[in-house]
Design a protein around this motif. Structure first.
Motif, PDB file in Angstrom:
ATOM      1  N   ARG A  53       0.824  -1.209   0.000  1.00  0.00           N
ATOM      2  CA  ARG A  53       0.000   0.000   0.000  1.00  0.00           C
ATOM      3  C   ARG A  53       0.847   1.242   0.000  1.00  0.00           C
ATOM      4  NH1 ARG A  53       1.506  -0.859   4.204  1.00  0.00           N
ATOM      5  NH2 ARG A  53       0.682  -2.666   5.203  1.00  0.00           N
ATOM      6  N   TYR A  54       0.294   2.290  -0.476  1.00  0.00           N
ATOM      7  CA  TYR A  54       0.872   3.623  -0.391  1.00  0.00           C
ATOM      8  C   TYR A  54      -0.314   4.524  -0.140  1.00  0.00           C
ATOM      9  CZ  TYR A  54       2.102   8.177  -2.318  1.00  0.00           C
ATOM     10  OH  TYR A  54       2.266   9.509  -2.521  1.00  0.00           O
ATOM     11  N   GLN A 113      -2.456  -4.782  -3.078  1.00  0.00           N
ATOM     12  CA  GLN A 113      -1.818  -3.595  -3.631  1.00  0.00           C
ATOM     13  C   GLN A 113      -2.790  -2.462  -3.881  1.00  0.00           C
ATOM     14  OE1 GLN A 113       0.905  -4.490  -6.696  1.00  0.00           O
ATOM     15  NE2 GLN A 113       2.012  -2.588  -6.350  1.00  0.00           N
ATOM     16  N   SER A 115      -3.074   2.095  -3.745  1.00  0.00           N
ATOM     17  CA  SER A 115      -2.388   3.355  -3.676  1.00  0.00           C
ATOM     18  C   SER A 115      -3.480   4.401  -3.550  1.00  0.00           C
ATOM     19  CB  SER A 115      -1.582   3.533  -4.964  1.00  0.00           C
ATOM     20  OG  SER A 115      -1.025   4.800  -5.036  1.00  0.00           O
ATOM     21  N   HIS A 117      -4.775   8.204  -2.473  1.00  0.00           N
ATOM     22  CA  HIS A 117      -4.328   9.577  -2.251  1.00  0.00           C
ATOM     23  C   HIS A 117      -5.557  10.402  -1.902  1.00  0.00           C
ATOM     24  CE1 HIS A 117      -1.342   8.277  -5.383  1.00  0.00           C
ATOM     25  NE2 HIS A 117      -2.423   7.645  -5.762  1.00  0.00           N
ATOM     26  N   ASP A 167      -6.141   1.883  -7.294  1.00  0.00           N
ATOM     27  CA  ASP A 167      -5.582   3.212  -7.182  1.00  0.00           C
ATOM     28  C   ASP A 167      -6.744   4.165  -7.079  1.00  0.00           C
ATOM     29  OD1 ASP A 167      -4.209   5.829  -8.628  1.00  0.00           O
ATOM     30  OD2 ASP A 167      -2.840   4.604  -7.443  1.00  0.00           O
TER      31      ASP A 167
END
Length: 183
Positions: A53-54, A113, A115, A117, A167
């Motif tokens: 993860r981010y 996975q 990501s 924001h 994402d």
């Protein structure tokens, strides 16, 4: 001659950023009996569960009121996530040979996975200006891969996959002004 000078004021800026992620990663072979390779080869059992993860949240909020007043601001920028990544073989599992003509190979793979924001920035000035800025990202997840209630699995090339690649994004910008401005 009379003179009046007035300088009132006000300003408020609030900001919040939050990240919640409830990772729970499992790779599992339960009530096992695993007798795998040799007597001239045959092995490779991979039960893999992965999570990557981010996450980022940037929150700037501003409020300016210079003389005679007003202004406010806001904020908010949440990221929720909640992945659970599972790879399993099964409850009463047995994966046998030690020969039976060299079987093996089993891959139960689950990845994940993401990501995520969030963002939100800000603004707002004076003589009554109001702002409210929200950016929110939400993702619920399960990435699985299972075989289930197994009591013998003599195998020779079995691959069970579950992938996911996420994402998400939620951004924003907001400016204000004056003489009654809503942002």
């Amino acid at each position: 001659i009379a003179g009046v000078g007035a300088s009132y004021g006000g300003s408020l800026g609030i900001s919040l950023g939050q990240i919640t992620n409830d990772d729970f990663v499992v790779a599992q072979i339960e009530n096992s009996t695993i007798t795998v390779g040799s007597d001239s080869s045959g092995s490779s059992i991979d039960v893999v569960a992965s999570d990557s993860r981010y996450m980022e949240t940037k929150v700037w909020v501003t409020s300016i009121a210079i003389a005679i007043g007003g202004a406010a601001a806001g904020g908010h920028s949440f990221i929720y996530s909640q992945p659970i990544v599972i790879a399993e073989v099964g409850h009463g599992s047995q994966i046998k040979p030690k020969n039976d003509s060299h079987r093996s190979d089993l891959s139960v793979i689950a990845t994940g996975q993401e990501s995520v924001h969030a963002g939100i920035f800000g603004g707002v000035a004076g003589l009554v200006a109001i702002g409210d800025f929200i950016a929110e990202t939400d993702k619920h997840g399960i990435v699985g891969a299972a075989i289930g209630t197994v009591a013998t699995l003599k195998v020779g090339n079995l691959t069970v996959n579950a992938f996911g690649d996420h994402d998400l994004d939620a951004h924003g910008w907001s400016l204000g002004g004056g003489a009654l401005s809503i942002s």
